[in-house]
Design a protein around this motif. Sequence first.
Motif, PDB file in Angstrom:
ATOM      1  N   LEU A   1     -34.348 -89.472 -11.547  1.00 49.67           N
ATOM      2  CA  LEU A   1     -33.069 -90.144 -11.300  1.00 49.67           C
ATOM      3  C   LEU A   1     -33.038 -90.828  -9.936  1.00 49.67           C
ATOM      4  CD1 LEU A   1     -30.235 -87.794 -12.601  1.00 49.67           C
ATOM      5  CD2 LEU A   1     -30.909 -90.023 -13.497  1.00 49.67           C
ATOM      6  N   ASP A   2     -33.644 -90.191  -8.934  1.00 52.17           N
ATOM      7  CA  ASP A   2     -33.679 -90.765  -7.591  1.00 52.17           C
ATOM      8  C   ASP A   2     -34.399 -92.105  -7.569  1.00 52.17           C
ATOM      9  OD1 ASP A   2     -32.317 -88.640  -6.555  1.00 52.17           O
ATOM     10  OD2 ASP A   2     -34.078 -87.659  -5.677  1.00 52.17           O
ATOM     11  N   ARG A   3     -35.205 -92.368  -8.590  1.00 51.23           N
ATOM     12  CA  ARG A   3     -36.020 -93.579  -8.629  1.00 51.23           C
ATOM     13  C   ARG A   3     -35.501 -94.591  -9.650  1.00 51.23           C
ATOM     14  NH1 ARG A   3     -38.244 -89.366  -6.646  1.00 51.23           N
ATOM     15  NH2 ARG A   3     -39.965 -89.489  -5.172  1.00 51.23           N
TER      16      ARG A   3
ATOM     17  N   SER B   1     -28.291 -93.642 -14.896  1.00 52.97           N
ATOM     18  CA  SER B   1     -28.345 -92.196 -15.134  1.00 52.97           C
ATOM     19  C   SER B   1     -28.969 -91.879 -16.488  1.00 52.97           C
ATOM     20  CB  SER B   1     -26.938 -91.594 -15.069  1.00 52.97           C
ATOM     21  OG  SER B   1     -26.094 -92.190 -16.036  1.00 52.97           O
ATOM     22  N   GLU B   2     -29.728 -92.832 -17.033  1.00 51.25           N
ATOM     23  CA  GLU B   2     -30.341 -92.634 -18.345  1.00 51.25           C
ATOM     24  C   GLU B   2     -31.844 -92.858 -18.266  1.00 51.25           C
ATOM     25  OE1 GLU B   2     -28.512 -93.832 -22.355  1.00 51.25           O
ATOM     26  OE2 GLU B   2     -30.046 -95.370 -22.039  1.00 51.25           O
ATOM     27  N   LEU B   3     -32.601 -91.954 -18.905  1.00 53.04           N
ATOM     28  CA  LEU B   3     -34.050 -92.078 -18.976  1.00 53.04           C
ATOM     29  C   LEU B   3     -34.454 -92.220 -20.440  1.00 53.04           C
ATOM     30  CD1 LEU B   3     -33.365 -89.654 -16.691  1.00 53.04           C
ATOM     31  CD2 LEU B   3     -35.825 -89.827 -16.399  1.00 53.04           C
ATOM     32  N   VAL B   4     -35.404 -93.132 -20.692  1.00 52.74           N
ATOM     33  CA  VAL B   4     -35.978 -93.267 -22.029  1.00 52.74           C
ATOM     34  C   VAL B   4     -37.280 -92.480 -22.022  1.00 52.74           C
ATOM     35  CG1 VAL B   4     -36.851 -94.849 -23.773  1.00 52.74           C
ATOM     36  CG2 VAL B   4     -34.921 -95.520 -22.320  1.00 52.74           C
ATOM     37  N   MET B   5     -37.300 -91.356 -22.751  1.00 53.36           N
ATOM     38  CA  MET B   5     -38.420 -90.426 -22.612  1.00 53.36           C
ATOM     39  C   MET B   5     -38.486 -89.512 -23.830  1.00 53.36           C
ATOM     40  SD  MET B   5     -40.834 -89.483 -20.537  1.00 53.36           S
ATOM     41  CE  MET B   5     -40.226 -90.522 -19.223  1.00 53.36           C
TER      42      MET B   5
ATOM     43  N   LEU C   1     -32.341 -78.341 -24.754  1.00 52.45           N
ATOM     44  CA  LEU C   1     -31.184 -77.839 -25.496  1.00 52.45           C
ATOM     45  C   LEU C   1     -30.286 -77.004 -24.590  1.00 52.45           C
ATOM     46  CD1 LEU C   1     -29.735 -77.595 -28.205  1.00 52.45           C
ATOM     47  CD2 LEU C   1     -31.160 -75.611 -28.727  1.00 52.45           C
ATOM     48  N   LYS C   2     -30.882 -76.180 -23.727  1.00 58.12           N
ATOM     49  CA  LYS C   2     -30.099 -75.382 -22.792  1.00 58.12           C
ATOM     50  C   LYS C   2     -29.282 -76.270 -21.855  1.00 58.12           C
ATOM     51  CE  LYS C   2     -33.058 -71.260 -22.461  1.00 58.12           C
ATOM     52  NZ  LYS C   2     -33.948 -70.484 -21.544  1.00 58.12           N
ATOM     53  N   LEU C   3     -29.919 -77.310 -21.339  1.00 55.01           N
ATOM     54  CA  LEU C   3     -29.225 -78.215 -20.418  1.00 55.01           C
ATOM     55  C   LEU C   3     -28.120 -78.976 -21.135  1.00 55.01           C
ATOM     56  CD1 LEU C   3     -32.189 -79.685 -18.312  1.00 55.01           C
ATOM     57  CD2 LEU C   3     -30.722 -77.731 -17.793  1.00 55.01           C
ATOM     58  N   GLN C   4     -28.363 -79.316 -22.396  1.00 55.39           N
ATOM     59  CA  GLN C   4     -27.344 -80.024 -23.169  1.00 55.39           C
ATOM     60  C   GLN C   4     -26.162 -79.103 -23.468  1.00 55.39           C
ATOM     61  OE1 GLN C   4     -28.166 -83.367 -25.993  1.00 55.39           O
ATOM     62  NE2 GLN C   4     -27.870 -81.779 -27.519  1.00 55.39           N
ATOM     63  N   GLN C   5     -26.433 -77.856 -23.840  1.00 56.73           N
ATOM     64  CA  GLN C   5     -25.361 -76.898 -24.124  1.00 56.73           C
ATOM     65  C   GLN C   5     -24.524 -76.597 -22.883  1.00 56.73           C
ATOM     66  OE1 GLN C   5     -27.678 -73.684 -25.767  1.00 56.73           O
ATOM     67  NE2 GLN C   5     -27.436 -74.398 -27.883  1.00 56.73           N
ATOM     68  N   ALA C   6     -25.162 -76.717 -21.712  1.00 57.69           N
ATOM     69  CA  ALA C   6     -24.444 -76.494 -20.451  1.00 57.69           C
ATOM     70  C   ALA C   6     -23.658 -77.729 -20.014  1.00 57.69           C
ATOM     71  CB  ALA C   6     -25.432 -76.092 -19.358  1.00 57.69           C
ATOM     72  N   GLY C   7     -23.754 -78.803 -20.782  1.00 55.38           N
ATOM     73  CA  GLY C   7     -23.016 -80.023 -20.462  1.00 55.38           C
ATOM     74  C   GLY C   7     -23.627 -80.854 -19.345  1.00 55.38           C
ATOM     75  N   LEU C   8     -24.910 -80.617 -19.055  1.00 53.10           N
ATOM     76  CA  LEU C   8     -25.560 -81.328 -17.953  1.00 53.10           C
ATOM     77  C   LEU C   8     -26.207 -82.625 -18.406  1.00 53.10           C
ATOM     78  CD1 LEU C   8     -27.244 -78.281 -16.173  1.00 53.10           C
ATOM     79  CD2 LEU C   8     -25.018 -79.322 -15.705  1.00 53.10           C
ATOM     80  N   ILE C   9     -26.738 -82.649 -19.635  1.00 55.04           N
ATOM     81  CA  ILE C   9     -27.385 -83.848 -20.153  1.00 55.04           C
ATOM     82  C   ILE C   9     -26.974 -84.067 -21.603  1.00 55.04           C
ATOM     83  CG2 ILE C   9     -29.414 -83.504 -18.663  1.00 55.04           C
ATOM     84  CD1 ILE C   9     -30.970 -82.694 -21.229  1.00 55.04           C
TER      85      ILE C   9
ATOM     86  N   ILE D   1     -32.430 -89.615 -22.523  1.00 52.73           N
ATOM     87  CA  ILE D   1     -31.776 -88.531 -21.797  1.00 52.73           C
ATOM     88  C   ILE D   1     -30.723 -89.141 -20.881  1.00 52.73           C
ATOM     89  CG2 ILE D   1     -32.067 -86.626 -20.172  1.00 52.73           C
ATOM     90  CD1 ILE D   1     -34.960 -86.413 -21.075  1.00 52.73           C
ATOM     91  N   SER D   2     -29.470 -88.798 -21.125  1.00 49.81           N
ATOM     92  CA  SER D   2     -28.378 -89.249 -20.263  1.00 49.81           C
ATOM     93  C   SER D   2     -27.917 -88.070 -19.417  1.00 49.81           C
ATOM     94  CB  SER D   2     -27.206 -89.787 -21.099  1.00 49.81           C
ATOM     95  OG  SER D   2     -27.601 -90.887 -21.883  1.00 49.81           O
ATOM     96  N   VAL D   3     -27.915 -88.240 -18.120  1.00 46.27           N
ATOM     97  CA  VAL D   3     -27.471 -87.177 -17.220  1.00 46.27           C
ATOM     98  C   VAL D   3     -25.949 -87.269 -17.078  1.00 46.27           C
ATOM     99  CG1 VAL D   3     -27.585 -86.260 -14.881  1.00 46.27           C
ATOM    100  CG2 VAL D   3     -29.664 -87.097 -16.001  1.00 46.27           C
ATOM    101  N   LEU D   4     -25.272 -86.215 -17.465  1.00 48.05           N
ATOM    102  CA  LEU D   4     -23.810 -86.189 -17.443  1.00 48.05           C
ATOM    103  C   LEU D   4     -23.257 -85.507 -16.198  1.00 48.05           C
ATOM    104  CD1 LEU D   4     -23.249 -85.077 -21.164  1.00 48.05           C
ATOM    105  CD2 LEU D   4     -23.425 -87.419 -20.261  1.00 48.05           C
ATOM    106  N   ASN D   5     -24.027 -84.599 -15.619  1.00 43.58           N
ATOM    107  CA  ASN D   5     -23.537 -83.804 -14.493  1.00 43.58           C
ATOM    108  C   ASN D   5     -24.674 -83.581 -13.506  1.00 43.58           C
ATOM    109  OD1 ASN D   5     -22.471 -81.952 -12.708  1.00 43.58           O
ATOM    110  ND2 ASN D   5     -21.751 -80.528 -14.270  1.00 43.58           N
ATOM    111  N   ARG D   6     -24.868 -84.534 -12.602  1.00 46.01           N
ATOM    112  CA  ARG D   6     -25.954 -84.404 -11.634  1.00 46.01           C
ATOM    113  C   ARG D   6     -25.761 -83.207 -10.700  1.00 46.01           C
ATOM    114  NH1 ARG D   6     -29.814 -88.274  -8.447  1.00 46.01           N
ATOM    115  NH2 ARG D   6     -30.440 -86.790  -6.862  1.00 46.01           N
ATOM    116  N   PRO D   7     -24.563 -82.982 -10.131  1.00 44.64           N
ATOM    117  CA  PRO D   7     -24.385 -81.802  -9.274  1.00 44.64           C
ATOM    118  C   PRO D   7     -24.759 -80.504  -9.987  1.00 44.64           C
ATOM    119  CG  PRO D   7     -22.532 -83.290  -9.003  1.00 44.64           C
ATOM    120  CD  PRO D   7     -23.332 -83.815 -10.153  1.00 44.64           C
ATOM    121  N   GLY D   8     -24.486 -80.444 -11.295  1.00 48.02           N
ATOM    122  CA  GLY D   8     -24.851 -79.260 -12.053  1.00 48.02           C
ATOM    123  C   GLY D   8     -26.359 -79.085 -12.132  1.00 48.02           C
TER     124      GLY D   8
END
Length: 239
Positions: A160-162, A166-170, A191-199, A206-213
């Motif tokens: 993401l820093d690069r 906030s979206e990666l095609v991967m 799946l864990k990160l998605q269930q936590a609402g982070l991506i 991959i869309s990052v929904l919560n970078r601080p998280g």
Amino acid sequence: MTASPDPRKNRLLAALPDGEWRRWRPQLEWVEMPLGQVLYESGGTLSHVYFPITSIVSLLYVMENGASAEIAVVGNEGIVGISLFMGGQSTPSRAVVQSAGQGYRLKAQVMKEEFDQAGPVLHLLLRYTQALITQMAQTAVCNRHHSLDQQLCRWLLLSLDRLQGSELVMTQELIANMLGVRREGVTEGALKLQQAGLIRYARGRISVLNRPGLEERTCECYGVVKKEYDRLLPEKLAS
């Protein structure tokens, strides 16, 4: 036809003094960098160095049996091909485009001549190389001591820093190759990160929904690497 981006969106090119910039600009060649493109293979001789602008390149170490693991990522903060000016001509790693985009390349001979002048370019590239070595060392430690969940968060944050968005095609297969793990492990981690609402992960995006998280969930390795890049490299120019 896609318009070529400003070369100075790359932090190293943006940091060049005016004299060096005037010499380099006519020799910089704009290139498309599609997903999966191999910029150089292990043991190959480098003909160019690359300065990513909107792309990200993964440096992979490839084993004899074909297995691979990522040792570093390079984006708009850096350069691909440090072995060229560090005196090696070739490298045991492979450089693969992990996120499609654009960049510029410079012929090997031009880069070597600039480096050999022992001016500001040499000092800038040595600082970058120190930051890259820190990333490689921290990646090795992270892969040995931290969970796949933490590694995935670190990898996402460094990517993401690069990127500007906030979206990666991967694909999961490519992520698995980068991290040197089984595809099933990446599926479970994502799946864990998605269930936590982070991506949000779907169809290779991959869309990052919560970078601080993500930053809270990752290990200290991300912070160590980011701090070293910020300390050694000039600030990125405003868009």
